[in-house]
Design an enzyme around this catalytic site. Structure first.
Site, mmCIF file in Angstrom:
data_model
loop_
_atom_site.group_PDB
_atom_site.id
_atom_site.type_symbol
_atom_site.label_atom_id
_atom_site.label_comp_id
_atom_site.label_asym_id
_atom_site.label_seq_id
_atom_site.Cartn_x
_atom_site.Cartn_y
_atom_site.Cartn_z
ATOM 1 N N LEU A 120 0.839 -1.202 0.000
ATOM 2 C CA LEU A 120 0.000 0.000 0.000
ATOM 3 C C LEU A 120 0.881 1.262 0.000
ATOM 4 C CD1 LEU A 120 -2.916 1.215 0.415
ATOM 5 C CD2 LEU A 120 -2.537 1.001 2.878
ATOM 6 N N ARG A 237 -4.299 -5.124 12.074
ATOM 7 C CA ARG A 237 -3.996 -4.332 13.274
ATOM 8 C C ARG A 237 -4.184 -5.155 14.538
ATOM 9 N NH1 ARG A 237 -6.569 1.159 10.520
ATOM 10 N NH2 ARG A 237 -4.673 1.604 9.348
ATOM 11 N N ARG A 262 19.677 -11.850 40.174
ATOM 12 C CA ARG A 262 20.699 -10.796 40.293
ATOM 13 C C ARG A 262 20.716 -10.237 41.717
ATOM 14 N NH1 ARG A 262 25.279 -8.282 38.437
ATOM 15 N NH2 ARG A 262 25.129 -6.020 38.634
ATOM 16 N N PHE A 272 13.648 -5.350 45.933
ATOM 17 C CA PHE A 272 13.509 -3.901 46.119
ATOM 18 C C PHE A 272 12.131 -3.468 45.633
ATOM 19 C CE2 PHE A 272 18.131 -4.367 45.908
ATOM 20 C CZ PHE A 272 18.481 -3.690 47.061
ATOM 21 N N GLY A 333 19.664 -3.535 33.371
ATOM 22 C CA GLY A 333 20.806 -2.614 33.509
ATOM 23 C C GLY A 333 21.818 -2.790 32.391
ATOM 24 N N GLY A 334 23.100 -2.721 32.721
ATOM 25 C CA GLY A 334 24.176 -2.783 31.717
ATOM 26 C C GLY A 334 24.042 -3.969 30.768
ATOM 27 N N GLU A 357 1.227 -0.911 9.885
ATOM 28 C CA GLU A 357 -0.230 -1.114 9.766
ATOM 29 C C GLU A 357 -0.983 0.122 10.285
ATOM 30 O OE1 GLU A 357 0.260 -4.545 8.257
ATOM 31 O OE2 GLU A 357 -1.055 -5.476 9.698
HETATM 32 N N1 COS Z 1 -12.999 -1.059 6.356
HETATM 33 C C1 COS Z 1 -13.538 -0.936 5.119
HETATM 34 N N2 COS Z 1 -13.590 0.247 4.461
HETATM 35 C C2 COS Z 1 -13.085 1.333 5.076
HETATM 36 C C3 COS Z 1 -12.503 1.264 6.358
HETATM 37 C C4 COS Z 1 -12.477 0.000 7.001
HETATM 38 N N3 COS Z 1 -11.939 -0.134 8.209
HETATM 39 N N4 COS Z 1 -12.067 2.489 6.709
HETATM 40 C C5 COS Z 1 -12.364 3.314 5.695
HETATM 41 N N5 COS Z 1 -12.968 2.608 4.720
HETATM 42 C C6 COS Z 1 -13.489 3.123 3.455
HETATM 43 C C7 COS Z 1 -14.465 4.275 3.730
HETATM 44 O O1 COS Z 1 -15.764 3.766 4.013
HETATM 45 C C8 COS Z 1 -14.420 5.027 2.410
HETATM 46 O O2 COS Z 1 -15.176 4.353 1.435
HETATM 47 P P1 COS Z 1 -16.608 4.904 0.928
HETATM 48 O O3 COS Z 1 -16.349 6.303 0.437
HETATM 49 O O4 COS Z 1 -16.977 3.926 -0.114
HETATM 50 O O5 COS Z 1 -17.485 4.889 2.139
HETATM 51 C C9 COS Z 1 -12.960 4.881 1.977
HETATM 52 O O6 COS Z 1 -12.463 3.735 2.674
HETATM 53 C C10 COS Z 1 -12.127 6.096 2.314
HETATM 54 O O7 COS Z 1 -12.156 6.305 3.702
HETATM 55 P P2 COS Z 1 -11.696 7.676 4.370
HETATM 56 O O8 COS Z 1 -12.445 8.802 3.723
HETATM 57 O O9 COS Z 1 -11.809 7.527 5.838
HETATM 58 O O10 COS Z 1 -10.173 7.775 3.897
HETATM 59 P P3 COS Z 1 -8.993 8.753 4.304
HETATM 60 O O11 COS Z 1 -8.227 9.099 3.089
HETATM 61 O O12 COS Z 1 -9.515 9.882 5.137
HETATM 62 O O13 COS Z 1 -8.007 7.808 5.170
HETATM 63 C C11 COS Z 1 -7.121 6.717 7.100
HETATM 64 C C12 COS Z 1 -8.353 7.225 6.341
HETATM 65 C C13 COS Z 1 -6.210 7.858 7.541
HETATM 66 C C14 COS Z 1 -7.665 6.008 8.304
HETATM 67 C C15 COS Z 1 -6.329 5.744 6.202
HETATM 68 O O14 COS Z 1 -5.704 6.398 5.142
HETATM 69 C C16 COS Z 1 -5.305 4.937 6.939
HETATM 70 O O15 COS Z 1 -5.622 3.954 7.598
HETATM 71 N N6 COS Z 1 -4.001 5.316 6.804
HETATM 72 C C17 COS Z 1 -2.924 4.534 7.317
HETATM 73 C C18 COS Z 1 -2.484 3.574 6.274
HETATM 74 C C19 COS Z 1 -1.799 2.390 6.847
HETATM 75 O O16 COS Z 1 -2.265 1.767 7.783
HETATM 76 N N7 COS Z 1 -0.674 2.064 6.244
HETATM 77 C C20 COS Z 1 0.101 0.967 6.667
HETATM 78 C C21 COS Z 1 0.339 0.109 5.488
HETATM 79 S S1 COS Z 1 0.811 -1.490 5.921
HETATM 80 S S2 COS Z 1 2.547 -1.303 6.776
#
Ligand code: COS
Length: 379
Positions: A120, A237, A262, A272, A333-334, A357
């Site tokens: 992503l 998550r 220890r 302690f 500690g150390g 995540e």
């Molecule tokens: N499950 C299913 N759909 C979801 C959802 C969930 N938990 N959360 C949001 N959506 C859907 C929303 O319903 C919306 O769809 P519709 O318009 O069809 O209703 C769409 O996703 C967009 O949602 P939103 O408007 O909330 O998006 P934002 O751009 O404001 O982003 C956050 C929301 C910030 C929460 C999101 O970008 C996020 O989680 N960012 C972190 C990304 C992440 O975790 N990256 C780690 C990658 S793996 S290491």
């Protein structure tokens, strides 16, 4: 914990003690991932815990899965993470894939023969995930992918990748999700990250240069990719939360063991009161995190994931992992600061749990949005 979970975790502990623990100090130092360990976890039956038996999974609950990840994480956070990300890919295929896609890709993932990865993030879109730039242009028979994904857990060792790319206009609605395989023409691996922790789990850049993805590899339909990703992340998550609990538990176990032996000022340092208060807080926070993770897992088992609870569990358990591992180094500690004891490794491995995540700041954003929505509904 029920009788079945007790048996599952105690035999898995033995597996981890015999097969993972002996390698960890060396492999952490060398940055070495062992496919045979992952396949061993597969043969043991824990690489597809919640998937139905029909697709080669163990057909168990998310609560069982939380105990499995907690147990593996007590020995190795990176191997637990490899299992959890691969399992998130499976849950995405199960929930959003069609019959053909499930049949084709799930069995090799559930059995642990192959690893799954989730793509992503990009250099300019981490927290603001919907702002991604990777494109998937419609062409005859499928899509042409172009762009670069960053910080991909299991990049290079995974075979099946769920890749989010832009098929439409700006924002979440322009994003689609695709299944891409290692070896697909135009798909290559960029730089391998040098990290503070998670050293045995490779993190790579994924590069797409005119990479053709056939139509049959689109998940759901065009424009649904962001929902696919977010739905997967709810599950991911909780899994990261469970790993945080295992990480904290191991640090606590090491702290108690060490402080009972220890001696300073002619007594075990455990005696302690200052240390007893610290250990009691570490134990209480770890148990509170475990309860939250299981509460979120229960919502996944009920079939209606509670996103707020999933974010709360991830936030609480990973902040706890950071605090408890840091305190564990202090208790030792150390020597706690040296690789003679594993607590410094767990402290390094805990840090990124607060980032992956969705950073813990993003979890708070998700929680706050739910609070506002709930308030508005009841006002
Ligand atoms: N499950 C299913 N759909 C979801 C959802 C969930 N938990 N959360 C949001 N959506 C859907 C929303 O319903 C919306 O769809 P519709 O318009 O069809 O209703 C769409 O996703 C967009 O949602 P939103 O408007 O909330 O998006 P934002 O751009 O404001 O982003 C956050 C929301 C910030 C929460 C999101 O970008 C996020 O989680 N960012 C972190 C990304 C992440 O975790 N990256 C780690 C990658 S793996 S290491």
């Amino acid at each position: 914990m029920n009788e079945f979970q007790r048996e599952l975790t105690s035999s898995l502990e033995k597996f981890c003690q015999d097969n993972i623990e002996p390698h960890m100090e060396h492999d952490d130092h060398e940055g070495k991932f062992r496919m045979e360990i992952f396949r061993g976890l597969g043969e043991y039956g824990v690489t597809g815990v919640t998937l139905p038996e029909e697709f080669g999974g163990a057909g168990l609950s998310y609560q069982d899965y939380a105990y499995v990840l907690e147990t593996i994480a007590k020995y190795s956070v990176p191997y637990a993470v490899t299992v959890s990300v691969s399992s998130m890919v499976q849950s995405i295929l199960l929930n959003f894939g069609n019959a053909e896609q499930k049949k084709k890709y799930l069995p090799a993932l559930t059995s642990g023969e192959e690893i799954g990865a989730f793509a992503l993030s990009e250099s300019h879109s981490g927290s603001d995930a919907a702002n991604m730039k990777t494109t998937a242009k419609k062409v005859d028979g499928g899509y042409m992918l172009n762009g670069t994904k960053m910080w991909i857990t299991s990049g290079g060792i995974a075979k099946t990748y769920i890749v989010m790319a832009r098929t439409g206009g700006e924002g979440a609605k322009g994003v689609s999700a695709f299944i891409v395989r290692d070896g697909d023409k135009g798909f290559s691996f960029g730089k391998a990250e040098k990290k503070m922790g998670w050293k045995t789990s490779p993190t790579r850049e994924l590069v797409f240069e005119n990479c053709f993805v056939p139509q049959e590899n689109l998940l759901l339909e065009e424009g649904k990719g962001f929902n696919v990703a977010m739905g997967g992340l709810d599950r991911g998550r909780v899994a990261i939360g469970a790993i945080g609990v295992g990480c904290a538990q191991r640090a606590l176990d090491e702290s108690i063991k060490y402080s009972l032996t220890r001696q300073q000022f002619k007594q075990a340092i455990f005696d302690f009161q200052g240390l007893q208060f610290m250990l009691s807080d570490m134990a209480t926070e770890t148990e509170a995190s475990r309860l939250m993770v299981h509460s979120a897992a229960l919502s996944l088992d009920s079939g209606t994931p509670n996103s707020k609870l999933c974010s709360m569990a991830k936030l609480k358990a990973t902040d706890t992992a950071m605090k408890v591992t840091t305190d564990a180094v202090q208790v030792l500690g150390g020597v706690g600061y040296t690789s003679e004891y594993p607590v410094e490794r767990f402290m390094r491995d805990a840090k990124v749990l607060q980032i992956v995540e969705g950073t813990n700041q993003i979890q708070r954003v998700v929680i706050a949005r739910h609070l506002k929505k709930e308030y508005e509904q009841h006002a």
